[in-house]
Enzyme design. Structure first.
Site, PDB file in Angstrom:
ATOM      1  N   GLU A  53     -34.864  19.099  17.605  1.00 33.75           N
ATOM      2  CA  GLU A  53     -35.790  20.200  17.354  1.00 33.75           C
ATOM      3  C   GLU A  53     -37.138  19.623  16.922  1.00 33.75           C
ATOM      4  O   GLU A  53     -37.188  18.817  15.991  1.00 33.75           O
ATOM      5  CB  GLU A  53     -35.227  21.111  16.249  1.00 33.75           C
ATOM      6  CG  GLU A  53     -33.987  21.870  16.692  1.00 33.75           C
ATOM      7  CD  GLU A  53     -33.209  22.505  15.541  1.00 33.75           C
ATOM      8  OE1 GLU A  53     -32.505  23.494  15.786  1.00 33.75           O
ATOM      9  OE2 GLU A  53     -33.285  22.011  14.397  1.00 33.75           O
ATOM     10  N   ASN A 106     -29.254  24.617  12.451  1.00 30.43           N
ATOM     11  CA  ASN A 106     -28.689  24.641  11.103  1.00 30.43           C
ATOM     12  C   ASN A 106     -28.671  26.032  10.481  1.00 30.43           C
ATOM     13  O   ASN A 106     -27.835  26.329   9.637  1.00 30.43           O
ATOM     14  CB  ASN A 106     -29.424  23.655  10.187  1.00 30.43           C
ATOM     15  CG  ASN A 106     -28.931  22.231  10.421  1.00 30.43           C
ATOM     16  OD1 ASN A 106     -27.903  22.018  11.060  1.00 30.43           O
ATOM     17  ND2 ASN A 106     -29.665  21.273   9.921  1.00 30.43           N
ATOM     18  N   HIS A 133     -36.324  16.777  14.364  1.00 34.38           N
ATOM     19  CA  HIS A 133     -34.989  16.887  13.760  1.00 34.38           C
ATOM     20  C   HIS A 133     -33.890  16.505  14.740  1.00 34.38           C
ATOM     21  O   HIS A 133     -33.649  17.207  15.713  1.00 34.38           O
ATOM     22  CB  HIS A 133     -34.785  18.321  13.236  1.00 34.38           C
ATOM     23  CG  HIS A 133     -33.478  18.511  12.553  1.00 34.38           C
ATOM     24  ND1 HIS A 133     -32.656  19.578  12.801  1.00 34.38           N
ATOM     25  CD2 HIS A 133     -32.837  17.746  11.641  1.00 34.38           C
ATOM     26  CE1 HIS A 133     -31.569  19.460  12.058  1.00 34.38           C
ATOM     27  NE2 HIS A 133     -31.650  18.365  11.350  1.00 34.38           N
ATOM     28  N   SER A 181     -33.435  17.935   7.401  1.00 32.86           N
ATOM     29  CA  SER A 181     -32.635  19.010   7.990  1.00 32.86           C
ATOM     30  C   SER A 181     -33.102  20.385   7.534  1.00 32.86           C
ATOM     31  O   SER A 181     -32.695  21.390   8.115  1.00 32.86           O
ATOM     32  CB  SER A 181     -31.177  18.886   7.574  1.00 32.86           C
ATOM     33  OG  SER A 181     -30.715  17.593   7.740  1.00 32.86           O
TER      34      SER A 181
END
Ligand SMILES: NC(=O)c1ccc[n+]([C@@H]2O[C@H](COP(=O)([O-])OP(=O)(O)OC[C@H]3O[C@@H](n4cnc5c(N)ncnc54)[C@H](O)[C@@H]3O)[C@@H](O)[C@H]2O)c1
Length: 278
Positions: free
Chosen positions: A146, A185, A134, A113
């Site tokens: 991603e 994120n 991701h 992450s």
């Protein structure tokens, strides 16, 4: 390699994410082998898979044939050799610990992450074939992944991962340059920083912050409910690693997260986090 030649996928790490990434790929026609260093986790992943599939059939989301085909394409490997030997694509989804990730030698795509793939690429002999892939939790349902291209990643690898993501029913976002935390994120972290600040400084309770996020901003889950879902242990580890590398006081893990982490209240997976679960 062309996307049509990509047939076998190996997933290393059978925790919360790895087991979903594996089933998602199997459901979309790939032959998948899942392996974890902890044999208990492999068994738990197998139990989870059977329960999840039964639930899909019960809800009428998957037909029995579709479910049986997905199940038949997914194998739970007894060792890494068996899982990785003939894989066209290896997805690493082990614990968010850089030292551990660097030891998973067959890495091609990391589900980390936070860590950009430059931090692991030199641990392999083929950095051109290393990138971030991701997924978001729950990986079985979240639409976006991603794909992050590092300076070492070849255009072919980036294209292949974008094509793979499409084949497993996702909408890939290809980032042109790598940056820690990627897109979603980083956005979430900005929100989380404010949310935990408001709670730690006593301006509002976590329930009130969630209410504002959900009802005033229209987010499906407030930041605290979301953290319970994705794991407070992961939230703490990510913040600790950022703090360790920046040393900046504002990056110190927030009290409301650290207290729950130390108490072993990791969220849904332990039955208690910010909220309590049956
Ligand atoms: N939880 C989320 O919402 C989320 C979302 C996107 C990405 N991620 C990323 O996915 C990765 C896994 O997170 P998770 O939430 O599934 O964690 P988890 O703790 O549920 O699972 C991690 C698994 O890795 C295994 N493991 C540890 N060392 C290993 C090794 N050397 N070889 C093989 N297996 C090993 C552990 O036994 C465990 O089963 C992390 O990099 C995390 O940043 C998590």
């Amino acid at each position: 390699m062309k996307i049509d030649e990509l047939k076998r996928v190996c997933v290393v790490g059978a925790g919360l994410m790895g087991r979903q990434i594996a089933l998602n790929a199997a459901h979309h026609g790939f032959a998948v082998r899942l392996w974890d260093a902890n044999a208990e986790q492999v068994l738990a992943a197998e139990r989870w898979t059977d329960e999840y599939i039964a639930g899909r059939i019960e809800k009428g989301r998957w037909t029995k044939e579709e479910a049986a085909a997905a199940r038949a394409r997914l194998g739970f490997a007894a060792n890494l050799g068996e899982a990785a030997s003939d894989a066209d694509l290896a997805i690493e989804a082990v614990v968010e610990d850089l030292a551990v990730k660097r030891k998973v030698f067959a890495i091609l795509a990391t589900n980390s992450s936070t860590f950009v793939s430059s931090l692991v690429a030199d641990a392999t002999k083929r950095p051109a074939q290393v990138a971030n892939l991701h997924y978001f939790n729950p990986a079985m349902v979240m639409e976006v992944v991603e794909v992050v291209r590092g300076p070492h990643t070849s255009a072919e690898t980036a294209t292949l991962l974008v094509e793979f993501a499409k084949r497993v029913g996702k909408r890939p976002i290809l980032m042109k340059r790598e940056i820690e935390g990627f897109i979603a994120n980083r956005l979430l972290r900005a929100l989380g920083r404010e949310a935990t600040f408001l709670v730690d400084e006593g301006y509002a309770t976590f329930e009130e912050v969630d209410l504002a996020a959900e009802k005033a901003l229209g987010h499906p889950l407030g930041p605290f409910r979301l953290m319970d879902l994705t794991g407070i242990d992961l939230a703490f580890m990510i913040r600790s690693s950022i703090y360790a590398s920046s040393g900046r006081e504002e990056d110190r893990p927030p009290r409301c997260i650290e207290e729950r982490y130390r108490a072993g209240h990791y969220g849904r997976k332990t039955g208690r986090g910010f909220y309590r679960y049956e």
